[in-house]
Write an enzyme that holds these catalytic residues in place. Sequence first.
Site, PDB file in Angstrom:
ATOM      1  N   ASN A 129      37.935  10.178  27.076  1.00 56.30           N
ATOM      2  CA  ASN A 129      38.046  11.635  27.110  1.00 56.30           C
ATOM      3  C   ASN A 129      37.547  12.133  25.756  1.00 56.30           C
ATOM      4  O   ASN A 129      38.032  11.687  24.728  1.00 56.30           O
ATOM      5  CB  ASN A 129      39.532  11.988  27.318  1.00 56.30           C
ATOM      6  CG  ASN A 129      39.766  13.463  27.482  1.00 56.30           C
ATOM      7  OD1 ASN A 129      38.819  14.237  27.580  1.00 56.30           O
ATOM      8  ND2 ASN A 129      41.011  13.859  27.505  1.00 56.30           N
ATOM      9  N   GLY A 130      36.562  13.025  25.743  1.00 55.81           N
ATOM     10  CA  GLY A 130      36.030  13.518  24.469  1.00 55.81           C
ATOM     11  C   GLY A 130      34.513  13.461  24.459  1.00 55.81           C
ATOM     12  O   GLY A 130      33.881  13.322  25.512  1.00 55.81           O
TER      13      GLY A 130
ATOM     14  N   GLU B 133      34.874  43.644  25.065  1.00 54.46           N
ATOM     15  CA  GLU B 133      35.556  42.466  25.599  1.00 54.46           C
ATOM     16  C   GLU B 133      37.079  42.656  25.535  1.00 54.46           C
ATOM     17  O   GLU B 133      37.792  42.322  26.485  1.00 54.46           O
ATOM     18  CB  GLU B 133      35.099  41.221  24.816  1.00 54.46           C
ATOM     19  CG  GLU B 133      35.859  39.933  25.077  1.00 54.46           C
ATOM     20  CD  GLU B 133      35.858  39.462  26.528  1.00 54.46           C
ATOM     21  OE1 GLU B 133      35.139  40.052  27.359  1.00 54.46           O
ATOM     22  OE2 GLU B 133      36.606  38.512  26.832  1.00 54.46           O
TER      23      GLU B 133
ATOM     24  N   GLU C 246      41.998  43.798  32.859  1.00 54.86           N
ATOM     25  CA  GLU C 246      42.135  42.718  33.827  1.00 54.86           C
ATOM     26  C   GLU C 246      43.567  42.254  34.023  1.00 54.86           C
ATOM     27  O   GLU C 246      44.007  42.058  35.148  1.00 54.86           O
ATOM     28  CB  GLU C 246      41.370  41.484  33.320  1.00 54.86           C
ATOM     29  CG  GLU C 246      39.963  41.361  33.745  1.00 54.86           C
ATOM     30  CD  GLU C 246      39.400  40.003  33.342  1.00 54.86           C
ATOM     31  OE1 GLU C 246      39.382  39.694  32.131  1.00 54.86           O
ATOM     32  OE2 GLU C 246      38.977  39.258  34.238  1.00 54.86           O
TER      33      GLU C 246
ATOM     34  N   CYS D 269      38.354  15.713  30.020  1.00 55.64           N
ATOM     35  CA  CYS D 269      38.631  14.969  31.239  1.00 55.64           C
ATOM     36  C   CYS D 269      40.109  14.585  31.221  1.00 55.64           C
ATOM     37  O   CYS D 269      40.830  14.915  30.293  1.00 55.64           O
ATOM     38  CB  CYS D 269      37.770  13.721  31.286  1.00 55.64           C
ATOM     39  SG  CYS D 269      36.056  14.069  30.893  1.00 55.64           S
TER      40      CYS D 269
ATOM     41  N   HIS E 127      31.007  62.583  20.471  1.00 56.42           N
ATOM     42  CA  HIS E 127      30.117  63.107  21.512  1.00 56.42           C
ATOM     43  C   HIS E 127      30.836  63.254  22.852  1.00 56.42           C
ATOM     44  O   HIS E 127      30.179  63.297  23.896  1.00 56.42           O
ATOM     45  CB  HIS E 127      28.884  62.211  21.643  1.00 56.42           C
ATOM     46  CG  HIS E 127      28.091  62.157  20.372  1.00 56.42           C
ATOM     47  ND1 HIS E 127      27.214  63.143  20.020  1.00 56.42           N
ATOM     48  CD2 HIS E 127      28.109  61.275  19.357  1.00 56.42           C
ATOM     49  CE1 HIS E 127      26.694  62.855  18.839  1.00 56.42           C
ATOM     50  NE2 HIS E 127      27.222  61.724  18.417  1.00 56.42           N
TER      51      HIS E 127
ATOM     52  N   ARG F 192      42.001  19.399  34.936  1.00 55.40           N
ATOM     53  CA  ARG F 192      41.246  19.207  33.690  1.00 55.40           C
ATOM     54  C   ARG F 192      39.780  18.865  33.943  1.00 55.40           C
ATOM     55  O   ARG F 192      38.962  18.902  33.033  1.00 55.40           O
ATOM     56  CB  ARG F 192      41.861  18.062  32.876  1.00 55.40           C
ATOM     57  CG  ARG F 192      43.213  18.367  32.328  1.00 55.40           C
ATOM     58  CD  ARG F 192      43.636  17.251  31.428  1.00 55.40           C
ATOM     59  NE  ARG F 192      42.760  17.139  30.287  1.00 55.40           N
ATOM     60  CZ  ARG F 192      43.061  17.540  29.070  1.00 55.40           C
ATOM     61  NH1 ARG F 192      44.221  18.045  28.828  1.00 55.40           N
ATOM     62  NH2 ARG F 192      42.206  17.403  28.089  1.00 55.40           N
TER      63      ARG F 192
ATOM     64  N   TRP G  70      35.131  15.784  33.716  1.00 51.24           N
ATOM     65  CA  TRP G  70      34.519  17.109  33.554  1.00 51.24           C
ATOM     66  C   TRP G  70      33.261  16.825  32.754  1.00 51.24           C
ATOM     67  O   TRP G  70      33.310  16.578  31.554  1.00 51.24           O
ATOM     68  CB  TRP G  70      35.480  18.013  32.800  1.00 51.24           C
ATOM     69  CG  TRP G  70      34.929  19.361  32.466  1.00 51.24           C
ATOM     70  CD1 TRP G  70      34.385  19.758  31.286  1.00 51.24           C
ATOM     71  CD2 TRP G  70      34.899  20.504  33.309  1.00 51.24           C
ATOM     72  NE1 TRP G  70      34.010  21.076  31.360  1.00 51.24           N
ATOM     73  CE2 TRP G  70      34.315  21.557  32.580  1.00 51.24           C
ATOM     74  CE3 TRP G  70      35.305  20.736  34.632  1.00 51.24           C
ATOM     75  CZ2 TRP G  70      34.134  22.828  33.123  1.00 51.24           C
ATOM     76  CZ3 TRP G  70      35.119  21.998  35.148  1.00 51.24           C
ATOM     77  CH2 TRP G  70      34.539  23.024  34.401  1.00 51.24           C
TER      78      TRP G  70
ATOM     79  N   LYS H 217      38.334  33.785  40.036  1.00 49.67           N
ATOM     80  CA  LYS H 217      37.756  33.131  38.858  1.00 49.67           C
ATOM     81  C   LYS H 217      36.228  33.117  38.925  1.00 49.67           C
ATOM     82  O   LYS H 217      35.553  33.372  37.940  1.00 49.67           O
ATOM     83  CB  LYS H 217      38.324  31.711  38.724  1.00 49.67           C
ATOM     84  CG  LYS H 217      37.851  30.963  37.482  1.00 49.67           C
ATOM     85  CD  LYS H 217      38.361  31.620  36.215  1.00 49.67           C
ATOM     86  CE  LYS H 217      37.796  30.987  34.960  1.00 49.67           C
ATOM     87  NZ  LYS H 217      37.911  31.915  33.805  1.00 49.67           N
TER      88      LYS H 217
ATOM     89  N   LYS I  73      39.646  42.608  28.740  1.00 48.16           N
ATOM     90  CA  LYS I  73      40.827  41.726  28.831  1.00 48.16           C
ATOM     91  C   LYS I  73      42.061  42.539  29.194  1.00 48.16           C
ATOM     92  O   LYS I  73      42.852  42.147  30.043  1.00 48.16           O
ATOM     93  CB  LYS I  73      41.103  41.023  27.503  1.00 48.16           C
ATOM     94  CG  LYS I  73      40.352  39.802  27.097  1.00 48.16           C
ATOM     95  CD  LYS I  73      40.314  38.616  27.982  1.00 48.16           C
ATOM     96  CE  LYS I  73      39.330  38.792  29.110  1.00 48.16           C
ATOM     97  NZ  LYS I  73      38.052  38.168  28.986  1.00 48.16           N
TER      98      LYS I  73
END
Length: 613
Positions: free
Chosen positions: A100-101, A488, A495, A2, A511, A27, A74, A608, A492
């Site tokens: 925050n945490g 992955e 993208e 947060c 193959h 945030r 958040w 996003k 990346k």
Amino acid sequence: MCGIVGYIGDKKAKPILINGLLKLEYRGYDSAGISTLENSEISCVKNKGRVSELNDLAEKQNLDGSIGIAHTRWATHGKPSSENSHPHMDNNKAFSVVHNGIIENYSELRDFLTKKGYHFLSQTDTEVIPNLIHYYYFQDTSDDSAKFLRAVKRACDDLNGSYAIEVISSLSPDRIIVTRKDSPLVIGKGKNENYISSDIPAILSFTKDFYLLNDNEYVEIFKTGEKFYDRNLKSIKKDLKNIDWDATAAEKDGFEDYMLKEIFEQPRSIRETIGSRLRENEKTVLDDICLSKEYLASLNKIYIIACGTAMYAGLVGKCLIENLCNIPVEVDIASEFRYRNPIIDKKTLAIYISQSGETADTIAALKLAKSRGATTLAISNVIGSSITREADYSIYTHAGPEIAVASTKAYTAQVTLLSIIAIYFAETLGSCNKGLLNELKSDIFKLPEQVEEILSNLNDLKAFAKEVHREHDVFFLGRGNDYAVALEGSLKLKEISYIHSEAYAAGELKHGPIALIEPGITVVSILTNPLLLEKSISNIQEVVTRGAKTLVITNQELKNYSFDMVLRIPKTNPYLSPVLSVIPLQLFAYYISKEKKLDVDKPRNLAKSVTVE
Ligand code: M6R
């Protein structure tokens, strides 16, 4: 993840706090609130929604104090709602706190306080803090000006987890007390005024002189000064630092892009995702799901459904669940699953992974499985997101907001969480020997530090990426979990660098794809499983022989082989190695994109959250 702001001085606190919150909104933005102090009384306004909505609400209230604290949230514990928004107050409204945490032992502290007669209005971990402060304040029989500080310190001694905290009190209305542990907090010094924030950018327009707080330090902040203390409340001195950042760089904590910032946040996001769920020599705790041994034993199949990076995390989850729990797992792309008439019944558990929790195909695939009688479990990074509202059970990664389009910290948090879920299932079923589970747990605990180690040594990788940036095709190879990571890594690169790339299971090379290998072409290989090492090395030799330029990411000894670059990563259990081997791949893509001077955070044609089909 947060954002917090504070002000003490001669001006009205409210507009300064709102201004700071608006700068911190990236945030967290599911709810926001402020408390101000005037005439020894605390006034508080908080609300679900954006800071602009809080501002409209605050306009209608009498918040005229020149001392205040504020928060943009958040959600981690408790859905976004007015009750769960910060600031939180104790039952007697004498102390107001923003945090925050994550407080990992909050349920034990709730039990303790409930026995002492306190009650709770929210589902948050934070609400224990003002009540603990209240409890200790009135336990203290002395009556001096440090009583408030001692109460905050005694409350913090009880907290496990991470926190940056601001506290104001109607009983000591001339000060704000702040402290931190594993969560950032700075104090900005003005003339006869002080500012506080979790992030420098929120208050950079007011001052450039900062005190940077260390873990377990406490500060009493007054209008005209501040007193610093160590963890034992012994007085300490701190130096002011002049921070000459431009505002845009500051929003990214000094990183050039959100993606780089998010890559570097991974030690913390993995640590927070583990939280107090995993315990050495004790059963794993997943409060959010309740799946009995009988139910898990009755399953004939688990599906893992997702899109993009989240689906690749699912491939690692499959390997973990199949091996630890002996239940067949099928991983599918949500947009395929929803239209292919999959076999689903009451003996199916369907797990959905989505960072945003808003991906249209994943939500539709969840609704389909639910309508056919499957139990559904959502893994998301966003509390209260659509997918978590649809699913029977939800469990959260605690990666914090991910802003860059290319997913990085969400992936490592998803894989970490899937490993915890696999261990939880295995413990519930009794399907795996305790020795292996304990080894895995201890390897999971080491991951944040191992990621830090990888992040501290990047020069060679940067140089290799520079050599590659003009190429048109790059191949990624791996076997088992290394293949999942190759997929992955390839995504990346596509993208954010717009270089065509393909990932292949190394054994498939002969193959067909090997026809594409020609002198100078770059092949990135991942080698982390000792059992598959020899076979994978043979595959790399096949491309070396045909003139490929090779980058090998490994935690194995590779004597007597010559590759163009070998990047060593720390050793871990092969089930977990994707959390480590993906980091160089994220950075490889990042450095190439930067070399090509592309917009790393907002690559072309992408969004996003893919909220449409
Ligand atoms: O929010 P979700 O996890 O559901 O998003 C899924 C994909 O759209 C996402 O992972 C996408 O592939 C990323 N841009 C990858 O970096």
